[in-house]
Design a protein around this motif. Sequence first.
Motif, PDB file in Angstrom:
ATOM      1  N   UNK A  61       1.107  -1.441  -0.035  1.00  0.00           N
ATOM      2  CA  UNK A  61       0.073   0.214  -0.026  1.00  0.00           C
ATOM      3  C   UNK A  61       1.019   0.998  -0.329  1.00  0.00           C
ATOM      4  N   UNK A  62       0.323   2.591   0.805  1.00  0.00           N
ATOM      5  CA  UNK A  62       1.311   3.518   1.192  1.00  0.00           C
ATOM      6  C   UNK A  62       1.299   3.470   2.266  1.00  0.00           C
ATOM      7  N   UNK A  63       2.248   2.460   3.273  1.00  0.00           N
ATOM      8  CA  UNK A  63       2.506   1.913   4.270  1.00  0.00           C
ATOM      9  C   UNK A  63       3.748   3.089   4.911  1.00  0.00           C
ATOM     10  N   UNK A  64       4.765   2.456   3.746  1.00  0.00           N
ATOM     11  CA  UNK A  64       6.187   3.870   3.770  1.00  0.00           C
ATOM     12  C   UNK A  64       6.818   3.270   4.639  1.00  0.00           C
ATOM     13  N   UNK A  65       7.518   3.579   6.135  1.00  0.00           N
ATOM     14  CA  UNK A  65       8.453   3.466   6.948  1.00  0.00           C
ATOM     15  C   UNK A  65       7.980   1.932   7.564  1.00  0.00           C
ATOM     16  N   UNK A  66       6.716   2.251   7.445  1.00  0.00           N
ATOM     17  CA  UNK A  66       6.596   0.415   7.816  1.00  0.00           C
ATOM     18  C   UNK A  66       6.508  -0.954   7.320  1.00  0.00           C
ATOM     19  N   UNK A  67       6.929  -0.377   6.274  1.00  0.00           N
ATOM     20  CA  UNK A  67       7.376  -1.987   5.766  1.00  0.00           C
ATOM     21  C   UNK A  67       8.956  -2.154   5.667  1.00  0.00           C
ATOM     22  N   UNK A  68      10.099  -0.921   6.525  1.00  0.00           N
ATOM     23  CA  UNK A  68      11.142  -1.235   6.587  1.00  0.00           C
ATOM     24  C   UNK A  68      12.022  -2.837   7.156  1.00  0.00           C
ATOM     25  N   UNK A  69      10.913  -3.598   8.385  1.00  0.00           N
ATOM     26  CA  UNK A  69      11.437  -4.928   8.832  1.00  0.00           C
ATOM     27  C   UNK A  69      11.135  -5.845   7.539  1.00  0.00           C
ATOM     28  N   UNK A  70      10.020  -5.914   6.481  1.00  0.00           N
ATOM     29  CA  UNK A  70      10.400  -6.875   5.447  1.00  0.00           C
ATOM     30  C   UNK A  70      11.899  -6.756   4.315  1.00  0.00           C
ATOM     31  N   UNK A  71      11.573  -5.128   4.278  1.00  0.00           N
ATOM     32  CA  UNK A  71      13.336  -5.221   3.424  1.00  0.00           C
ATOM     33  C   UNK A  71      14.288  -5.753   4.218  1.00  0.00           C
ATOM     34  N   UNK A  72      14.328  -5.153   5.280  1.00  0.00           N
ATOM     35  CA  UNK A  72      15.408  -6.305   6.242  1.00  0.00           C
ATOM     36  C   UNK A  72      15.309  -7.170   6.039  1.00  0.00           C
ATOM     37  N   UNK A  73      14.171  -8.176   6.277  1.00  0.00           N
ATOM     38  CA  UNK A  73      14.488  -9.617   5.815  1.00  0.00           C
ATOM     39  C   UNK A  73      14.900 -10.296   4.849  1.00  0.00           C
ATOM     40  N   UNK A  74      14.549  -9.637   3.536  1.00  0.00           N
ATOM     41  CA  UNK A  74      14.872  -9.988   2.128  1.00  0.00           C
ATOM     42  C   UNK A  74      16.430 -10.239   1.928  1.00  0.00           C
ATOM     43  N   UNK A  75      16.069 -11.443   1.159  1.00  0.00           N
ATOM     44  CA  UNK A  75      17.591 -11.907   1.148  1.00  0.00           C
ATOM     45  C   UNK A  75      17.042 -10.832  -0.350  1.00  0.00           C
ATOM     46  N   UNK A  76      16.348 -11.717  -1.599  1.00  0.00           N
ATOM     47  CA  UNK A  76      15.743 -11.019  -2.822  1.00  0.00           C
ATOM     48  C   UNK A  76      14.862 -10.393  -2.378  1.00  0.00           C
ATOM     49  N   UNK A  77      14.265  -9.088  -3.031  1.00  0.00           N
ATOM     50  CA  UNK A  77      13.583  -7.840  -3.593  1.00  0.00           C
ATOM     51  C   UNK A  77      12.654  -8.083  -4.396  1.00  0.00           C
ATOM     52  N   UNK A  78      11.226  -7.812  -4.702  1.00  0.00           N
ATOM     53  CA  UNK A  78      11.259  -7.777  -5.507  1.00  0.00           C
ATOM     54  C   UNK A  78      10.052  -7.006  -5.913  1.00  0.00           C
ATOM     55  N   UNK A  79      10.085  -5.611  -5.957  1.00  0.00           N
ATOM     56  CA  UNK A  79       8.874  -4.888  -5.995  1.00  0.00           C
ATOM     57  C   UNK A  79       8.619  -4.874  -7.631  1.00  0.00           C
ATOM     58  N   UNK A  80       7.143  -4.183  -7.673  1.00  0.00           N
ATOM     59  CA  UNK A  80       5.775  -3.642  -8.280  1.00  0.00           C
ATOM     60  C   UNK A  80       5.355  -2.238  -7.930  1.00  0.00           C
ATOM     61  N   UNK A  81       5.248  -1.805  -8.817  1.00  0.00           N
ATOM     62  CA  UNK A  81       5.246   0.035  -8.662  1.00  0.00           C
ATOM     63  C   UNK A  81       4.683   0.577 -10.002  1.00  0.00           C
ATOM     64  N   UNK A  82       4.449   1.682 -10.355  1.00  0.00           N
ATOM     65  CA  UNK A  82       3.685   2.888 -10.696  1.00  0.00           C
ATOM     66  C   UNK A  82       4.575   3.622 -11.115  1.00  0.00           C
ATOM     67  N   UNK A  83       5.270   3.843 -11.799  1.00  0.00           N
ATOM     68  CA  UNK A  83       6.506   4.774 -12.438  1.00  0.00           C
ATOM     69  C   UNK A  83       5.993   6.218 -13.194  1.00  0.00           C
ATOM     70  N   UNK A  84       6.413   7.118 -12.728  1.00  0.00           N
ATOM     71  CA  UNK A  84       6.391   8.186 -14.045  1.00  0.00           C
ATOM     72  C   UNK A  84       7.526   8.203 -14.679  1.00  0.00           C
ATOM     73  N   UNK A  85       7.702   6.985 -15.727  1.00  0.00           N
ATOM     74  CA  UNK A  85       9.352   7.446 -16.662  1.00  0.00           C
ATOM     75  C   UNK A  85       9.350   8.637 -17.524  1.00  0.00           C
ATOM     76  N   UNK A  86       7.800   9.096 -18.356  1.00  0.00           N
ATOM     77  CA  UNK A  86       8.219  10.280 -19.024  1.00  0.00           C
ATOM     78  C   UNK A  86       7.956   9.442 -20.200  1.00  0.00           C
ATOM     79  N   UNK A  87       7.039   7.746 -19.930  1.00  0.00           N
ATOM     80  CA  UNK A  87       7.585   7.515 -21.543  1.00  0.00           C
ATOM     81  C   UNK A  87       5.877   6.697 -21.729  1.00  0.00           C
TER      82      UNK A  87
END
Length: 222
Positions: A60-86
Amino acid sequence: MDTRAVPSVAADPCAEGYAPIVVLGIGNLLWADEGFGIRCVEALGQRYGFAEHVQLVDGGTQGLYLLHYVQAARQLLIFDAIDYGLPPGTLKVVEDDEVPRFLGAKKMSLHQTGFQEVLSLAQLTGHYPERVLLIGCQPEELEDYGGSLRPSVRAALEDALALGVQALREWGGQPRARVEAGESVTLPSLALERYEGERPSAEAACRIGDARFLPLAAPAEE
């Protein structure tokens, strides 16, 4: 779609099994194409089963509440909408050290600012994934409150899932197609089919934000 292949990474078994893999979808389902990352993780959970060391997360939009998920991961796959200007619906893959730098340069909304901080904090604490893969999609519409994915972005979701499954397979996540749909990663009330079937039309509901919190119109002058 970005034509670069997902990097091939051999699975790295450790003493107690494979290293943790976290699949994280970030964004906001209520703002049209901002929900792309969440819908990707939702679809993965419904269509595929994975090894026990793979965790799917609706960030979601949890921001810093996601820190422990990132710290626990050896591999991290992220899906997101990003403004690339494409062109809308274009996918782009960003890897490893480029991910936090890219999110910092391409801020689109508050949740991306927060997640860039999450990555930075994970680096500072010394608990940062060995591999990070961001699969981003260029949005078409972000100003439709209560809207859903636009056709160009929904079509790109299938290619994004294919890239994600490929990475998870190469990381040792053991993706396997489900015979029956799995449980939704998102709240049942926000699952795509129900969301599409029950949301009011643009004519019946305010689509520029929550009307309860929008400034009242100024009174007409006499």
